[in-house]
Design a protein around this motif. Structure first.
Motif, PDB file in Angstrom:
ATOM      1  N   GLY A 399     -20.530 -41.819 -50.124  1.00  0.00           N
ATOM      2  CA  GLY A 399     -21.477 -42.833 -50.118  1.00  0.00           C
ATOM      3  C   GLY A 399     -22.565 -42.700 -48.922  1.00  0.00           C
ATOM      4  N   TYR A 400     -23.517 -43.074 -48.833  1.00  0.00           N
ATOM      5  CA  TYR A 400     -24.758 -43.315 -47.808  1.00  0.00           C
ATOM      6  C   TYR A 400     -24.066 -43.825 -46.439  1.00  0.00           C
ATOM      7  N   GLY A 401     -24.145 -42.784 -45.444  1.00  0.00           N
ATOM      8  CA  GLY A 401     -23.799 -42.821 -44.059  1.00  0.00           C
ATOM      9  C   GLY A 401     -22.414 -42.896 -43.693  1.00  0.00           C
ATOM     10  N   LYS A 402     -21.617 -42.243 -44.729  1.00  0.00           N
ATOM     11  CA  LYS A 402     -20.318 -42.050 -44.614  1.00  0.00           C
ATOM     12  C   LYS A 402     -19.696 -40.648 -44.020  1.00  0.00           C
ATOM     13  N   MET A 403     -20.615 -39.580 -44.148  1.00  0.00           N
ATOM     14  CA  MET A 403     -20.710 -38.108 -43.845  1.00  0.00           C
ATOM     15  C   MET A 403     -21.868 -37.937 -43.366  1.00  0.00           C
ATOM     16  N   SER A 407     -28.441 -31.092 -43.201  1.00  0.00           N
ATOM     17  CA  SER A 407     -30.152 -31.022 -43.434  1.00  0.00           C
ATOM     18  C   SER A 407     -30.396 -32.500 -44.050  1.00  0.00           C
ATOM     19  N   PRO A 408     -30.182 -33.517 -43.611  1.00  0.00           N
ATOM     20  CA  PRO A 408     -30.653 -34.737 -44.206  1.00  0.00           C
ATOM     21  C   PRO A 408     -32.217 -34.891 -43.941  1.00  0.00           C
ATOM     22  N   PHE A 409     -32.832 -35.629 -44.692  1.00  0.00           N
ATOM     23  CA  PHE A 409     -34.202 -35.935 -44.662  1.00  0.00           C
ATOM     24  C   PHE A 409     -34.640 -36.371 -43.386  1.00  0.00           C
ATOM     25  N   GLU A 410     -33.562 -37.171 -42.273  1.00  0.00           N
ATOM     26  CA  GLU A 410     -33.966 -37.579 -41.129  1.00  0.00           C
ATOM     27  C   GLU A 410     -34.309 -36.335 -40.342  1.00  0.00           C
ATOM     28  N   ILE A 411     -33.653 -35.262 -40.598  1.00  0.00           N
ATOM     29  CA  ILE A 411     -34.057 -33.903 -39.950  1.00  0.00           C
ATOM     30  C   ILE A 411     -34.966 -33.128 -40.722  1.00  0.00           C
ATOM     31  N   ALA A 412     -34.845 -33.080 -42.248  1.00  0.00           N
ATOM     32  CA  ALA A 412     -35.514 -31.991 -42.818  1.00  0.00           C
ATOM     33  C   ALA A 412     -36.894 -32.565 -42.864  1.00  0.00           C
ATOM     34  N   GLY A 413     -37.324 -33.855 -42.802  1.00  0.00           N
ATOM     35  CA  GLY A 413     -38.467 -34.483 -43.050  1.00  0.00           C
ATOM     36  C   GLY A 413     -39.434 -34.222 -41.793  1.00  0.00           C
ATOM     37  N   PRO A 414     -39.112 -34.440 -40.587  1.00  0.00           N
ATOM     38  CA  PRO A 414     -39.833 -33.790 -39.308  1.00  0.00           C
ATOM     39  C   PRO A 414     -39.899 -32.260 -39.413  1.00  0.00           C
ATOM     40  N   LEU A 415     -38.750 -31.795 -39.613  1.00  0.00           N
ATOM     41  CA  LEU A 415     -39.052 -30.206 -39.604  1.00  0.00           C
ATOM     42  C   LEU A 415     -40.105 -29.673 -40.618  1.00  0.00           C
TER      43      LEU A 415
END
Length: 477
Positions: A399-403, A407-415
């Protein structure tokens, strides 16, 4: 999507988000003992684009042992044949909109492995239905799309992963431990490079149209891109060299080779960028001008604001088309620079660290020197880079925020935004106006809040492109 029926379908998908977000997966510990994975505990995955890399993604998701490939979607039935035969129980579609419309209640997560220009419309449709998403690199085609997907992942609270599997590898974690231990001192600059493209770039759009193969739905393949006639060999791979569909060598390999700087030094958004490009000549004296095609080679320099791991702004140099930075003096004359065609180099005040594509085989320079043993600080992903897909599956089930995702979008997006910003400079440096190239030698200044270049307005048309009627990508931040 241009007719009333498809407009209603689009509205239905959008309005179903809240209800679909309530679908949950029963935890495995409720259904069975250790090591037991009940059928109802498996992630129900729909895959959009299942040939080539898409087929590899489907296989790797299935290999996790905790996912059922429930639905397959591809506009090319020949390319999809391998996946269809391997997963005969999966229901097959040629239109992702129809699949999400009819089957969204039976889908937990969506894997997207289509050409760059359709990533955003497909990923947003899935996330608005509350579905977890895995999206092949690069995350998006345009800067605005990358920002929208990053925002949407948080808004809809879905587990996300971009398909740059090197981010799950041991190499980037080893490099991070060396940097944290101070083995290279303060960061001075970063170099990333690739020998790609290995497809045509810097060429004219073929003048002769070809008959569309009977197995390919050309209209759906075009999706958000402008209406054009089908040309030979564009599908399945050479689309990467055309701005309407691909993002060039930088889009293809930047998410692999630029990932380490982002995850290790916490880089975020570019503040300025400049670029130069290789020339193409149509005859002995005349330079070719092919604005629809990515250039054969490019060199871009991006500046990032200071982070809590740097002493000042960060300079990152990107090179493609066979261009490489100068070999470090510490590298032996016969030692490979990177892997020979691709590489990553961190230059610090006390030392340097070099790695291959996907941040594999990291080594401190010179390699003949003995260095202090640095204890393992960061947990490794089971299976290293090969565990990238299974990590996403596990994260979706948890589930969201549990693991933690690699490369989640919070990193993949700015990259992705950074490499697409570099593409703005690359396109700008090759833009001809009244037989001149006003974008050459400029440093593009970026207003991150307004998402616009402030000193060369001509390139802002590429920050968010104009979509084909009926295939608009709309999102409100």
């Amino acid at each position: 999507m241009s007719n009333q029926k498809n407009s209603s379908r689009r509205d239905f998908i959008k309005n179903s988000a809240i209800a679909a977000a309530g679908i949950s997966i029963v935890p495995r510990h409720v259904l069975g003992g250790t090591g037991f994975v009940a059928p109802s505990d498996k992630l129900q995955v729909a895959s959009i684009g299942v040939g080539g890399m898409g087929g590899a993604d489907v296989n790797n998701i299935f290999k996790s042992g905790k996912a059922d490939i429930a639905f397959l979607c591809d506009v090319d039935t020949v390319r999809a044949k391998g996946s269809v035969e391997k997963f005969p129980k999966a229901k097959f579609f040629t239109d992702f909109r129809e699949m999400l419309d009819k089957e969204h209640k039976n889908i937990d997560a969506v894997s997207i492995s289509t050409p760059d220009h359709n990533h955003a419309i497909q990923a947003l449709a899935a996330m608005q239905l509350g579905k977890h998403v895995y999206v092949q690199k690069p995350l998006a085609h345009d800067v605005w799309e990358a920002r929208a997907l990053t925002h949407a992942a948080k808004k809809y609270k879905v587990v996300t992963q971009m398909g740059n599997q090197g981010s799950s590898g041991d190499g980037v974690r080893q490099m991070r431990e060396w940097v944290d231990a101070g083995l290279i001192g303060d960061l001075v600059e970063i170099f990333c490079w690739t020998d790609r493209p290995v497809w045509p770039q810097g060429i004219q759009w073929p003048p002769q149209q070809k008959e569309v193969p009977a197995t390919l739905d050309w209209d759906k393949w075009l999706g958000t891109a402008p209406q054009k006639n089908y040309v030979d060999k564009l599908v399945p791979f050479n689309w990467r060299g055309w701005w309407d569909y691909g993002t060039g060598a930088l889009g293809d390999m930047g998410c692999h080779n630029m990932e380490a700087p982002f995850s290790i030094y916490g880089l975020q958004y570019v503040k300025d960028v400049q670029a130069s490009v290789g020339s193409v000549y149509v005859d002995e004296f005349k330079r070719g001008y092919f604005p629809e095609s990515c250039p054969p080679s490019s060199y871009a320099t991006m500046t990032f604001p200071k982070t809590d791991k740097t002493v000042g702004d960060v300079k990152l140099h990107w090179m493609d088309g066979g261009i490489q930075p100068p070999r470090p003096d510490e590298l032996g004359a016969n030692e490979l620079f990177g892997d020979g065609g691709n590489g990553i180099l961190f230059v610090g005040t006390k030392g340097k660290v070099l790695a291959d594509t996907y941040t594999e085989n990291p080594r401190l320079l010179p390699t003949t020197k003995e260095y202090p043993k640095v204890p393992q600080k960061y947990k490794r992903v089971p299976g290293s880079a090969s565990g990238h897909w299974a990590q996403w599956v596990e994260g979706c089930i948890a589930g969201y925020g549990k693991m933690e995702m690699s490369s989640p979008f919070e990193i993949a997006g700015p990259l992705t935004e950074a490499l697409l910003m570099a593409n703005l400079a690359i396109r700008g440096s090759d833009m001809r106006v009244d037989n001149k190239y006003p974008g050459r030698s400029l440093k593009l200044l970026w207003d991150n809040e307004q998402m616009k270049v402030t000193n060369f307005d001509e390139v802002n048309q590429f920050v968010k492109r104009t979509y084909r009627p009926g295939w608009e990508v709309n999102y409100t931040f």
